[in-house]
Design a protein around this motif. Structure first.
Motif, PDB file in Angstrom:
ATOM      1  N   PHE A  37      21.309  56.300  30.608  1.00  0.00           N
ATOM      2  CA  PHE A  37      21.807  57.254  29.609  1.00  0.00           C
ATOM      3  C   PHE A  37      23.198  56.825  29.169  1.00  0.00           C
ATOM      4  O   PHE A  37      24.048  56.500  29.993  1.00  0.00           O
ATOM      5  N   TYR A  38      23.433  56.818  27.860  1.00  0.00           N
ATOM      6  CA  TYR A  38      24.682  56.237  27.346  1.00  0.00           C
ATOM      7  C   TYR A  38      25.928  56.903  27.924  1.00  0.00           C
ATOM      8  O   TYR A  38      26.932  56.223  28.198  1.00  0.00           O
ATOM      9  N   ILE A  39      25.911  58.231  28.133  1.00  0.00           N
ATOM     10  CA  ILE A  39      27.103  58.884  28.672  1.00  0.00           C
ATOM     11  C   ILE A  39      27.357  58.420  30.103  1.00  0.00           C
ATOM     12  O   ILE A  39      28.502  58.132  30.486  1.00  0.00           O
ATOM     13  N   THR A  40      26.291  58.310  30.897  1.00  0.00           N
ATOM     14  CA  THR A  40      26.436  57.813  32.273  1.00  0.00           C
ATOM     15  C   THR A  40      27.055  56.415  32.274  1.00  0.00           C
ATOM     16  O   THR A  40      27.976  56.118  33.052  1.00  0.00           O
ATOM     17  N   ARG A  41      26.563  55.556  31.385  1.00  0.00           N
ATOM     18  CA  ARG A  41      27.078  54.184  31.312  1.00  0.00           C
ATOM     19  C   ARG A  41      28.551  54.175  30.900  1.00  0.00           C
ATOM     20  O   ARG A  41      29.361  53.442  31.466  1.00  0.00           O
ATOM     21  N   TRP A  42      28.900  54.991  29.905  1.00  0.00           N
ATOM     22  CA  TRP A  42      30.267  54.965  29.390  1.00  0.00           C
ATOM     23  C   TRP A  42      31.257  55.647  30.333  1.00  0.00           C
ATOM     24  O   TRP A  42      32.454  55.431  30.230  1.00  0.00           O
ATOM     25  N   GLN A  43      30.744  56.467  31.252  1.00  0.00           N
ATOM     26  CA  GLN A  43      31.630  57.106  32.226  1.00  0.00           C
ATOM     27  C   GLN A  43      32.049  56.149  33.332  1.00  0.00           C
ATOM     28  O   GLN A  43      33.033  56.387  34.023  1.00  0.00           O
ATOM     29  N   GLU A  44      31.312  55.069  33.482  1.00  0.00           N
ATOM     30  CA  GLU A  44      31.598  54.108  34.555  1.00  0.00           C
ATOM     31  C   GLU A  44      32.789  53.227  34.160  1.00  0.00           C
ATOM     32  O   GLU A  44      32.717  52.490  33.175  1.00  0.00           O
ATOM     33  N   PRO A  45      33.904  53.302  34.902  1.00  0.00           N
ATOM     34  CA  PRO A  45      35.107  52.549  34.511  1.00  0.00           C
ATOM     35  C   PRO A  45      34.816  51.060  34.325  1.00  0.00           C
ATOM     36  O   PRO A  45      34.189  50.422  35.177  1.00  0.00           O
ATOM     37  N   GLY A  46      35.225  50.545  33.179  1.00  0.00           N
ATOM     38  CA  GLY A  46      35.107  49.120  32.913  1.00  0.00           C
ATOM     39  C   GLY A  46      33.797  48.691  32.275  1.00  0.00           C
ATOM     40  O   GLY A  46      33.727  47.629  31.653  1.00  0.00           O
ATOM     41  N   ARG A  47      32.757  49.519  32.412  1.00  0.00           N
ATOM     42  CA  ARG A  47      31.445  49.062  31.935  1.00  0.00           C
ATOM     43  C   ARG A  47      31.367  49.015  30.412  1.00  0.00           C
ATOM     44  O   ARG A  47      30.933  48.021  29.831  1.00  0.00           O
ATOM     45  N   ALA A  48      31.773  50.102  29.758  1.00  0.00           N
ATOM     46  CA  ALA A  48      31.748  50.100  28.288  1.00  0.00           C
ATOM     47  C   ALA A  48      32.740  49.092  27.733  1.00  0.00           C
ATOM     48  O   ALA A  48      32.483  48.452  26.710  1.00  0.00           O
ATOM     49  N   GLU A  49      33.887  48.951  28.412  1.00  0.00           N
ATOM     50  CA  GLU A  49      34.892  47.977  27.959  1.00  0.00           C
ATOM     51  C   GLU A  49      34.289  46.576  27.921  1.00  0.00           C
ATOM     52  O   GLU A  49      34.500  45.814  26.970  1.00  0.00           O
ATOM     53  N   ALA A  50      33.532  46.227  28.976  1.00  0.00           N
ATOM     54  CA  ALA A  50      32.901  44.907  29.024  1.00  0.00           C
ATOM     55  C   ALA A  50      31.793  44.791  27.979  1.00  0.00           C
ATOM     56  O   ALA A  50      31.648  43.749  27.318  1.00  0.00           O
ATOM     57  N   ASP A  51      31.039  45.866  27.815  1.00  0.00           N
ATOM     58  CA  ASP A  51      29.948  45.880  26.837  1.00  0.00           C
ATOM     59  C   ASP A  51      30.506  45.730  25.420  1.00  0.00           C
ATOM     60  O   ASP A  51      30.104  44.841  24.652  1.00  0.00           O
ATOM     61  N   PHE A  52      31.460  46.582  25.053  1.00  0.00           N
ATOM     62  CA  PHE A  52      32.055  46.533  23.716  1.00  0.00           C
ATOM     63  C   PHE A  52      32.794  45.213  23.489  1.00  0.00           C
ATOM     64  O   PHE A  52      32.835  44.699  22.371  1.00  0.00           O
ATOM     65  N   GLY A  53      33.405  44.695  24.554  1.00  0.00           N
ATOM     66  CA  GLY A  53      34.256  43.510  24.439  1.00  0.00           C
ATOM     67  C   GLY A  53      33.519  42.250  24.026  1.00  0.00           C
ATOM     68  O   GLY A  53      34.145  41.244  23.673  1.00  0.00           O
ATOM     69  N   ARG A  54      32.192  42.282  24.047  1.00  0.00           N
ATOM     70  CA  ARG A  54      31.407  41.120  23.618  1.00  0.00           C
ATOM     71  C   ARG A  54      31.360  40.991  22.095  1.00  0.00           C
ATOM     72  O   ARG A  54      30.897  39.975  21.570  1.00  0.00           O
ATOM     73  N   PHE A  55      31.836  42.042  21.393  1.00  0.00           N
ATOM     74  CA  PHE A  55      31.732  42.094  19.941  1.00  0.00           C
ATOM     75  C   PHE A  55      33.082  42.419  19.321  1.00  0.00           C
ATOM     76  O   PHE A  55      33.977  42.912  19.995  1.00  0.00           O
ATOM     77  N   ASP A  56      33.211  42.150  18.010  1.00  0.00           N
ATOM     78  CA  ASP A  56      34.408  42.638  17.324  1.00  0.00           C
ATOM     79  C   ASP A  56      34.257  44.136  17.093  1.00  0.00           C
ATOM     80  O   ASP A  56      33.161  44.702  17.210  1.00  0.00           O
ATOM     81  N   VAL A  57      35.367  44.795  16.760  1.00  0.00           N
ATOM     82  CA  VAL A  57      35.370  46.258  16.634  1.00  0.00           C
ATOM     83  C   VAL A  57      34.397  46.724  15.558  1.00  0.00           C
ATOM     84  O   VAL A  57      33.670  47.712  15.737  1.00  0.00           O
ATOM     85  N   LYS A  58      34.361  46.015  14.450  1.00  0.00           N
ATOM     86  CA  LYS A  58      33.459  46.408  13.351  1.00  0.00           C
ATOM     87  C   LYS A  58      32.010  46.415  13.811  1.00  0.00           C
ATOM     88  O   LYS A  58      31.233  47.322  13.462  1.00  0.00           O
ATOM     89  N   SER A  59      31.626  45.434  14.596  1.00  0.00           N
ATOM     90  CA  SER A  59      30.246  45.375  15.097  1.00  0.00           C
ATOM     91  C   SER A  59      29.956  46.522  16.056  1.00  0.00           C
ATOM     92  O   SER A  59      28.857  47.092  16.043  1.00  0.00           O
ATOM     93  N   VAL A  60      30.921  46.879  16.886  1.00  0.00           N
ATOM     94  CA  VAL A  60      30.733  48.006  17.811  1.00  0.00           C
ATOM     95  C   VAL A  60      30.493  49.289  17.034  1.00  0.00           C
ATOM     96  O   VAL A  60      29.558  50.047  17.332  1.00  0.00           O
TER      97      VAL A  60
END
Length: 313
Positions: free
Chosen positions: A146-169
């Motif tokens: 579940f996306y909220i569960t994933r984004w609540q995990e420290p560092g996980r969304a940062e690593a996920d988003f960090g693979r792309f530029d901001v516009k792509s996110v």
């Protein structure tokens, strides 16, 4: 749009970016969600200003062109209540209408519940009344991807988003969250992996819109948005039985993925939500997505204006 004026307003020690149009004596303050910003309300601002209201939208602290608080990781939704009140004070507004979308609905409801003397009425889109705390988001009722569960995990969304530029996110989230399906990743996926690169932007969301959102998130980044709302949903403000006593309107798209979160649709349709918001009107938009106000601006504008016109300040 060209008549919307922009300024910086000092609130609670932070400089907030404020957009404003209209000179009416009655103020309507718009509260954005994620991955949104003041700009998400562009259609509604112009419409309510043309109907004689003073329309104000701002970037919450830590979002867009507003300043970051010194310790983002200590912030909760309750800090945004103080921010809304502080903005009203800074703009010399005694009482306002609040219009919230997505997580912006929550501080909107809570400001009305705790400070009814400052709020004439509330309108919210996409999220019914939810009290922050342990039971606010029942992650245990959904798969662990579940996306909220994933984004609540420290560092996980940062690593996920960090693979792309901001516009792509922003493109990926906007496209994913326009669907009627809850974003849930498999064990070997991250949330950004759910995006289909061949899928175009929604027809109501232009490349220019995307660029505007991206330019603002390039300024702020995602540090604060991941904290508020996602990593602070369980913060308990010590409220036991809050009631929103002012008139309220809830607008929900029937194709909004939020409807499929366990318990939400029944909570709304059964009327249980009215235990917290007794004077509540509920309107469903048959083809409406989570971004119903951008998808069907004229329809939503009319619903908002009709509701506002019925109220007294």
């Amino acid at each position: 749009m060209e008549n919307i004026k922009h300024s910086d307003v000092q609130v609670k020690g932070l400089k907030l970016h404020v957009a404003e149009i209209g000179t009416g004596s009655k103020a309507v303050v718009f509260l954005h969600g994620f991955p949104e910003i003041w700009y998400t309300w562009r259609h509604q601002m112009v419409a309510v200003a043309n109907s004689g209201y003073r329309a104000i939208a701002f970037d919450f602290r830590g979002y867009g062109l507003s300043e970051q608080p010194p310790q983002p990781e200590k912030e909760t939704m309750f800090d945004l209540i103080d921010e809304i009140l502080g903005l009203l004070d800074a703009l010399n507004i005694t009482k306002a209408f609040l219009v919230g979308k997505d997580f912006g609905s929550i501080p909107g409801y809570l400001t009305a519940a705790l400070h009814p003397e400052r709020v004439a009425a509330v309108i919210n889109l996409g999220i019914p009344f939810i009290l922050p705390g342990e039971s606010a988001v029942r992650n245990d009722l959904l798969p662990k991807g579940f996306y909220i569960t994933r984004w609540q995990e420290p560092g996980r969304a940062e690593a996920d988003f960090g693979r792309f530029d901001v516009k792509s996110v922003i493109r990926n989230i906007y496209t994913l969250f326009s669907s009627s399906e809850i974003p849930i990743a498999a064990d070997d996926q991250e949330i950004m992996d759910l995006f289909d690169p061949s899928k175009p932007l929604p027809p109501w969301f232009s490349e220019e819109d995307l660029q505007t959102y991206a330019s603002l998130y390039e300024k702020s980044g995602f540090r604060y948005p991941l904290q508020v709302p996602y990593r602070s949903t369980n913060a308990d403000g010590g409220l036991s039985d809050p009631k929103v006593s002012v008139p309220a309107l809830l607008i929900m798209g029937e194709k909004d993925y939020v409807i499929k979160i366990p318990g939400i649709e029944d909570y709304i349709r059964s009327g249980v939500v009215k235990q917290f918001v007794p004077d509540l009107e509920i309107t469903f938009i048959p083809e409406g997505s989570h971004f119903v106000h951008e998808q069907f601006p004229e329809k939503i504008n009319q619903l908002i204006i009709d509701f506002l016109d019925k109220q007294s300040v």
